[in-house]
Design an enzyme around this catalytic site. Structure first.
Site, mmCIF file in Angstrom:
data_model
loop_
_atom_site.group_PDB
_atom_site.id
_atom_site.type_symbol
_atom_site.label_atom_id
_atom_site.label_comp_id
_atom_site.label_asym_id
_atom_site.label_seq_id
_atom_site.Cartn_x
_atom_site.Cartn_y
_atom_site.Cartn_z
ATOM 1 N N ASP A 57 13.170 -7.862 -6.162
ATOM 2 C CA ASP A 57 11.767 -7.622 -6.506
ATOM 3 C C ASP A 57 11.192 -8.678 -7.454
ATOM 4 O O ASP A 57 10.036 -8.569 -7.879
ATOM 5 C CB ASP A 57 11.616 -6.236 -7.158
ATOM 6 C CG ASP A 57 11.468 -5.115 -6.128
ATOM 7 O OD1 ASP A 57 11.124 -5.406 -4.962
ATOM 8 O OD2 ASP A 57 11.675 -3.941 -6.507
ATOM 9 N N ARG A 101 15.362 -3.057 -11.755
ATOM 10 C CA ARG A 101 14.528 -4.217 -12.111
ATOM 11 C C ARG A 101 14.698 -4.655 -13.561
ATOM 12 O O ARG A 101 14.120 -5.676 -13.972
ATOM 13 C CB ARG A 101 13.040 -3.921 -11.815
ATOM 14 C CG ARG A 101 12.731 -3.752 -10.334
ATOM 15 C CD ARG A 101 11.233 -3.883 -10.047
ATOM 16 N NE ARG A 101 10.737 -5.257 -10.228
ATOM 17 C CZ ARG A 101 9.480 -5.625 -10.088
ATOM 18 N NH1 ARG A 101 8.549 -4.736 -9.778
ATOM 19 N NH2 ARG A 101 9.105 -6.886 -10.270
ATOM 20 N N ARG A 145 4.815 4.156 -14.093
ATOM 21 C CA ARG A 145 5.736 3.139 -14.599
ATOM 22 C C ARG A 145 5.533 2.886 -16.105
ATOM 23 O O ARG A 145 6.406 3.177 -16.902
ATOM 24 C CB ARG A 145 5.543 1.818 -13.836
ATOM 25 C CG ARG A 145 5.763 1.917 -12.332
ATOM 26 C CD ARG A 145 7.223 2.124 -11.997
ATOM 27 N NE ARG A 145 7.468 2.193 -10.565
ATOM 28 C CZ ARG A 145 7.741 1.156 -9.778
ATOM 29 N NH1 ARG A 145 7.793 -0.056 -10.284
ATOM 30 N NH2 ARG A 145 7.956 1.324 -8.488
ATOM 31 N N HIS A 150 1.017 1.153 -9.705
ATOM 32 C CA HIS A 150 0.647 0.172 -10.736
ATOM 33 C C HIS A 150 -0.875 0.044 -10.691
ATOM 34 O O HIS A 150 -1.461 0.090 -9.600
ATOM 35 C CB HIS A 150 1.219 -1.218 -10.412
ATOM 36 C CG HIS A 150 2.669 -1.411 -10.751
ATOM 37 N ND1 HIS A 150 3.542 -2.035 -9.899
ATOM 38 C CD2 HIS A 150 3.380 -1.111 -11.871
ATOM 39 C CE1 HIS A 150 4.743 -2.103 -10.456
ATOM 40 N NE2 HIS A 150 4.680 -1.541 -11.659
ATOM 41 N N CYS A 210 0.499 -8.731 -6.969
ATOM 42 C CA CYS A 210 1.868 -8.501 -7.452
ATOM 43 C C CYS A 210 2.656 -9.808 -7.521
ATOM 44 O O CYS A 210 3.562 -9.933 -8.346
ATOM 45 C CB CYS A 210 2.607 -7.539 -6.531
ATOM 46 S SG CYS A 210 1.877 -5.916 -6.411
HETATM 47 N N1 ARG Z 1 9.086 -3.060 -5.363
HETATM 48 C C1 ARG Z 1 8.351 -3.368 -6.545
HETATM 49 C C2 ARG Z 1 8.381 -2.164 -7.483
HETATM 50 O O1 ARG Z 1 8.344 -1.063 -7.005
HETATM 51 C C3 ARG Z 1 6.941 -3.747 -6.213
HETATM 52 C C4 ARG Z 1 6.158 -4.183 -7.397
HETATM 53 C C5 ARG Z 1 4.710 -4.447 -7.098
HETATM 54 N N2 ARG Z 1 4.062 -5.063 -8.199
HETATM 55 C C6 ARG Z 1 2.847 -4.817 -8.641
HETATM 56 N N3 ARG Z 1 2.367 -5.554 -9.589
HETATM 57 N N4 ARG Z 1 2.135 -3.816 -8.199
HETATM 58 O O2 ARG Z 1 8.454 -2.290 -8.677
#
Ligand code: ARG
Length: 287
Positions: free
Chosen positions: A80, A105, A150, A179, A280
């Protein structure tokens, strides 16, 4: 001039661009091997070469727009990492590091902070959980900050203290738009004197309190359809006039044109399998 032409001229203002510097990460190790958002299905195959080619289109689009694009080396085992927006939040030469929610991550946080340090930024190691520019959007002088899936609300205070700016917390309620950069597009990041910044957003991604804030602060905002948001159309990047968007977001493209912006479509279908789009893959570096 006929009245219609005068009205059209008023409706399509002259949009000013300003040069951007962004950080990107080539998706050399991109795949979907875990699930941390509803877009990700590890059982479905991914095509890393295609991801690299599509990402290359975005990279060249930015160069064609005159942006400076800096690159961070991708790290094997961090699929990612291509979603550079999550690597931190950078403003006034200060890089507030990321502290990721999911263990998968977490190693990206230090990797990005090392890059910021090596490139002359004043790095602030975060105490609170946050996913960088994925949940912090600079709109004019204020920072719109997402929470709910998140980024922890406590990090909104941390950001307010570090940058000395007004931070507005907005709660996200739809897990597909986890996000804030999947639910809001910043169209005029740093408007000319006397002009107010504008945004586009998906109303259903926010709770009622958030919607009240958005409606009163941005009465002229573009309201985007579920259809366009569901190809991550809002996950776009604007220099004030040129707005790089998902090529499949046709309705949003039309709305942007009507407002005098120049939408530029890019197909990132492979990166959509990880739940990310244009924005992203883009971290703005404000020195
Ligand atoms: N697979 C990543 C996650 O779930 C995607 C992140 C997407 N990033 C963003 N800035 N929206 O964290």
């Amino acid at each position: 001039m006929t009245e219609t032409r005068a009205q059209n001229a008023a409706a399509t203002p002259q949009r000013n661009t300003s040069k951007r510097t962004v950080l990107m990460c080539r998706p050399d190790f991109f795949t979907v091997s875990y699930q941390i958002n509803p877009w990700m299905h590890p059982e479905r195959p991914t095509d890393t070469d295609l991801a690299v080619r599509q990402w290359g289109e975005l990279y060249r689009t930015y160069l064609d727009l005159g942006f400076t694009v800096e690159l961070i080396d991708p790290v094997p085992g961090l699929p990612d990492m291509v979603y550079a927006a999550n690597g931190g939040f950078v403003l006034d030469n200060i890089a507030y590091g990321a502290n990721f929610t999911y263990p998968e991550r977490q190693p990206e946080g230090p990797a990005y902070m090392d890059w910021f340090r090596a490139n002359g930024f004043d790095v602030r190691v975060p105490k609170e959980v946050n996913e960088g520019e994925g949940d912090f959007l600079l709109v004019g002088d204020v920072i719109l900050a997402g929470t709910g899936f998140r980024t922890d609300r406590a990090s909104h205070r941390e950001v307010a203290e570090i940058f000395g700016r007004e931070v507005i917390s907005l709660e996200l309620v739809n897990p597909s738009f986890y996000h804030i950069d999947t639910a809001i597009a910043v169209l005029d990041p740093s408007p000319a004197d006397g002009e107010s910044p504008n945004i586009a957003y998906l109303p259903s991604a926010f709770n009622e309190a958030g919607l009240e804030v958005l409606r009163s602060r941005y009465p002229d905002a573009i309201l985007v359809s579920e259809e366009d948001a569901s190809v991550l159309g809002l996950n776009s990047y604007s220099d004030g006039r040129n707005v790089v968007i998902a090529s499949r977001a046709k309705g949003f493209e039309k709305q942007l044109r009507e407002r005098g912006y120049n939408p530029i479509g890019v197909d990132l279908s492979e990166l959509l399998l990880g739940g990310g789009g244009v924005k992203c893959c883009t971290l703005e570096l404000r020195r």
